[in-house]
Motif scaffolding. Structure first.
Motif, PDB file in Angstrom:
ATOM      1  N   ALA A 137      -0.890  15.669   7.906  1.00 22.72           N
ATOM      2  CA  ALA A 137       0.397  16.012   7.283  1.00 22.72           C
ATOM      3  C   ALA A 137       1.499  15.058   7.737  1.00 22.72           C
ATOM      4  N   LEU A 138       1.529  14.720   9.028  1.00 24.46           N
ATOM      5  CA  LEU A 138       2.565  13.849   9.562  1.00 24.46           C
ATOM      6  C   LEU A 138       2.512  12.469   8.923  1.00 24.46           C
ATOM      7  N   TYR A 139       1.345  11.828   8.928  1.00 24.66           N
ATOM      8  CA  TYR A 139       1.267  10.443   8.469  1.00 24.66           C
ATOM      9  C   TYR A 139       1.336  10.341   6.948  1.00 24.66           C
ATOM     10  N   ARG A 140       0.901  11.363   6.253  1.00 22.51           N
ATOM     11  CA  ARG A 140       1.095  11.355   4.803  1.00 22.51           C
ATOM     12  C   ARG A 140       2.579  11.483   4.468  1.00 22.51           C
ATOM     13  N   SER A 141       3.324  12.227   5.278  1.00 15.62           N
ATOM     14  CA  SER A 141       4.765  12.368   5.030  1.00 15.62           C
ATOM     15  C   SER A 141       5.492  11.043   5.227  1.00 15.62           C
ATOM     16  N   LEU A 142       4.876  10.124   5.989  1.00 16.69           N
ATOM     17  CA  LEU A 142       5.462   8.802   6.225  1.00 16.69           C
ATOM     18  C   LEU A 142       5.022   7.784   5.175  1.00 16.69           C
ATOM     19  N   GLY A 143       4.159   8.207   4.261  1.00 16.18           N
ATOM     20  CA  GLY A 143       3.733   7.322   3.187  1.00 16.18           C
ATOM     21  C   GLY A 143       2.388   6.661   3.402  1.00 16.18           C
ATOM     22  N   TYR A 144       1.686   7.013   4.484  1.00 20.54           N
ATOM     23  CA  TYR A 144       0.361   6.458   4.723  1.00 20.54           C
ATOM     24  C   TYR A 144      -0.703   7.331   4.052  1.00 20.54           C
ATOM     25  N   LYS A 145      -1.701   6.704   3.472  1.00 18.04           N
ATOM     26  CA  LYS A 145      -2.847   7.446   2.959  1.00 18.04           C
ATOM     27  C   LYS A 145      -3.768   7.772   4.126  1.00 18.04           C
ATOM     28  N   VAL A 146      -4.215   9.018   4.194  1.00 22.93           N
ATOM     29  CA  VAL A 146      -5.086   9.473   5.280  1.00 22.93           C
ATOM     30  C   VAL A 146      -6.365  10.025   4.667  1.00 22.93           C
ATOM     31  N   PHE A 147      -7.505   9.517   5.151  1.00 26.15           N
ATOM     32  CA  PHE A 147      -8.803   9.941   4.634  1.00 26.15           C
ATOM     33  C   PHE A 147      -9.610  10.597   5.753  1.00 26.15           C
ATOM     34  N   LEU A 148     -10.172  11.762   5.460  1.00 24.91           N
ATOM     35  CA  LEU A 148     -11.033  12.471   6.407  1.00 24.91           C
ATOM     36  C   LEU A 148     -12.475  12.212   5.995  1.00 24.91           C
ATOM     37  N   THR A 149     -13.270  11.657   6.909  1.00 22.31           N
ATOM     38  CA  THR A 149     -14.599  11.185   6.525  1.00 22.31           C
ATOM     39  C   THR A 149     -15.683  11.591   7.520  1.00 22.31           C
ATOM     40  N   SER A 150     -16.893  11.563   7.001  1.00 23.63           N
ATOM     41  CA  SER A 150     -18.107  11.641   7.819  1.00 23.63           C
ATOM     42  C   SER A 150     -19.090  10.647   7.226  1.00 23.63           C
ATOM     43  N   ALA A 151     -19.396   9.596   7.983  1.00 23.76           N
ATOM     44  CA  ALA A 151     -20.334   8.581   7.485  1.00 23.76           C
ATOM     45  C   ALA A 151     -21.719   9.176   7.294  1.00 23.76           C
ATOM     46  N   HIS A 152     -22.103  10.090   8.159  1.00 25.97           N
ATOM     47  CA  HIS A 152     -23.456  10.659   8.099  1.00 25.97           C
ATOM     48  C   HIS A 152     -23.617  11.620   6.925  1.00 25.97           C
ATOM     49  N   GLN A 153     -22.561  12.344   6.580  1.00 21.79           N
ATOM     50  CA  GLN A 153     -22.644  13.307   5.482  1.00 21.79           C
ATOM     51  C   GLN A 153     -22.089  12.761   4.169  1.00 21.79           C
ATOM     52  N   GLN A 276      17.615  16.842  14.692  1.00 23.74           N
ATOM     53  CA  GLN A 276      17.554  17.729  13.532  1.00 23.74           C
ATOM     54  C   GLN A 276      16.121  18.011  13.083  1.00 23.74           C
ATOM     55  N   GLY A 277      15.153  17.411  13.768  1.00 24.58           N
ATOM     56  CA  GLY A 277      13.756  17.632  13.409  1.00 24.58           C
ATOM     57  C   GLY A 277      13.294  16.810  12.219  1.00 24.58           C
ATOM     58  N   LEU A 278      14.082  15.796  11.835  1.00 18.95           N
ATOM     59  CA  LEU A 278      13.723  14.963  10.693  1.00 18.95           C
ATOM     60  C   LEU A 278      12.770  13.834  11.096  1.00 18.95           C
ATOM     61  N   ILE A 279      12.666  13.577  12.383  1.00 20.34           N
ATOM     62  CA  ILE A 279      11.702  12.614  12.926  1.00 20.34           C
ATOM     63  C   ILE A 279      10.786  13.373  13.871  1.00 20.34           C
ATOM     64  N   ALA A 280       9.482  13.203  13.718  1.00 24.82           N
ATOM     65  CA  ALA A 280       8.520  13.910  14.557  1.00 24.82           C
ATOM     66  C   ALA A 280       8.714  13.523  16.023  1.00 24.82           C
ATOM     67  N   SER A 281       8.682  14.514  16.899  1.00 18.76           N
ATOM     68  CA  SER A 281       8.899  14.252  18.323  1.00 18.76           C
ATOM     69  C   SER A 281       7.857  13.288  18.873  1.00 18.76           C
ATOM     70  N   SER A 282       6.620  13.391  18.397  1.00 20.65           N
ATOM     71  CA  SER A 282       5.576  12.484  18.900  1.00 20.65           C
ATOM     72  C   SER A 282       5.880  11.043  18.539  1.00 20.65           C
ATOM     73  N   ARG A 283       6.371  10.818  17.339  1.00 20.34           N
ATOM     74  CA  ARG A 283       6.694   9.455  16.918  1.00 20.34           C
ATOM     75  C   ARG A 283       7.844   8.894  17.745  1.00 20.34           C
ATOM     76  N   TYR A 284       8.866   9.699  17.980  1.00 24.29           N
ATOM     77  CA  TYR A 284       9.998   9.215  18.775  1.00 24.29           C
ATOM     78  C   TYR A 284       9.560   8.935  20.214  1.00 24.29           C
ATOM     79  N   GLU A 285       8.772   9.833  20.796  1.00 21.96           N
ATOM     80  CA  GLU A 285       8.297   9.632  22.173  1.00 21.96           C
ATOM     81  C   GLU A 285       7.463   8.359  22.276  1.00 21.96           C
TER      82      GLU A 285
END
Length: 301
Positions: A137-153, A276-285
């Motif tokens: 959710a965080l990185y998609r909100s920043l405009g990055y495409k995020v893919f969840l994968t399993s090479a084996h399945q 204001q919570g508009l920037i994720a705390s993890s990103r700022y840290e």
């Protein structure tokens, strides 16, 4: 003279894929290029000539759209950042470090989270899934495409193939995250060496020794690159680290002071957005951590 694309460089040879026939010619570089301080890279479009022994000689490097130092590759336009969700566990600070370097290089990026099939059952697995959902959710909100994968399945591979088509993609990530397994699953018939994570060290061995472009069925190429052991900020400035955080860019020009470090200055738009919570705390840290690392690096040199 024929033109082509360097798909591999190994032991002083450049393997050039011909534009017309698609076949590969083993080439040497002309000495004149060394005199000019030029060195061909994988991904370079070149003009070459055929020699009497059935090989070729690279005569000229055509203009580049981009050039990376690590990995050494030209004309890449999309970074594929591969991170596993277990063994090794997903590290958002390392992911942000890769994103800073990707942004600085002028590349777009997609984030690929691997080993979904390795998530254990029970409470530990439930927490991992919550962490993965939050990261997605965080990185998609920043405009990055995020893919969840399993090479084996085979999970998530088809949409990823569509995203990589028609690009020269750079595949990067720390060792042991499953880059080679992912590439083997994306490209039928490919048999890259893979290594399981060392139980003692908690990380994988480097299985890739050189940069090579691998053709994708939908068009384009994927560069399997040697694993990164570390990334540093020696070549960046404070303002460049700032600009490599996408959510900071539209705010920086609103700060009261030019060259604001976004750490203590009054009337700082980035600090206000963080409060204001508009920037994720993890990103700022992570930004503050990278800034500290940059200052320490500068002090050493």
């Amino acid at each position: 003279m024929p033109e082509g694309l360097i798909t591999k460089a190994l032991s002083g040879y450049y393997y050039v894929q011909n534009d017309e026939g698609g076949h590969t010619i083993q080439c040497r570089g002309r000495g004149i290029m060394k005199q000019r301080g030029q060195s061909p890279l994988v991904g370079d479009r070149v003009i070459y000539t055929l020699t009497d022994n059935g090989e070729g000689a690279v005569e000229r490097i055509l203009p580049r759209k981009s050039a990376l130092i690590r990995p050494a590759i030209a004309n890449a336009d999309l970074a594929v950042l591969v991170f596993s969700v277990v063994r090794p566990e997903l590290s958002l600070i390392l992911l942000d470090k890769f994103l800073v370097h990707t942004e600085h290089a002028g590349l777009d990026a997609v984030i690929v989270l691997t080993k979904l099939d390795r998530i254990p059952d029970g409470e530990v697995g439930d927490q991992i899934r919550r962490n993965v959902e939050a990261a997605q959710a965080l990185y998609r909100s920043l405009g990055y495409k995020v893919f969840l994968t399993s090479a084996h399945q085979g999970t998530g591979l088809e949409p990823l193939k569509l995203a990589l088509a028609q690009h020269i993609n750079v595949c990067a990530g720390q060792s042991g995250v499953g880059k080679s397994s992912l590439l083997n699953a994306l490209v039928p018939g490919l048999t890259l060496e893979t290594n399981e994570i060392s139980m003692k060290l908690g990380r994988g061995k480097h299985t890739t020794r050189h940069v090579e472009l691998i053709s994708l069925q939908g068009g384009g190429y994927l560069a399997d690159t040697p694993g990164f052991s570390q990334l540093d900020f020696a070549e960046l400035g404070i303002d460049e680290i700032d600009s490599c955080f996408r959510e900071f860019r539209p705010l920086s020009h609103q700060c009261k002071f030019r060259g604001c470090s976004h750490t203590h200055e009054p009337s700082c738009a980035v600090l206000d957005a963080k409060e204001q919570g508009l920037i994720a705390s993890s990103r700022y840290e992570h930004y503050v951590s990278f800034l500290t690392e940059w200052k320490e690096t500068r002090r050493r040199y």
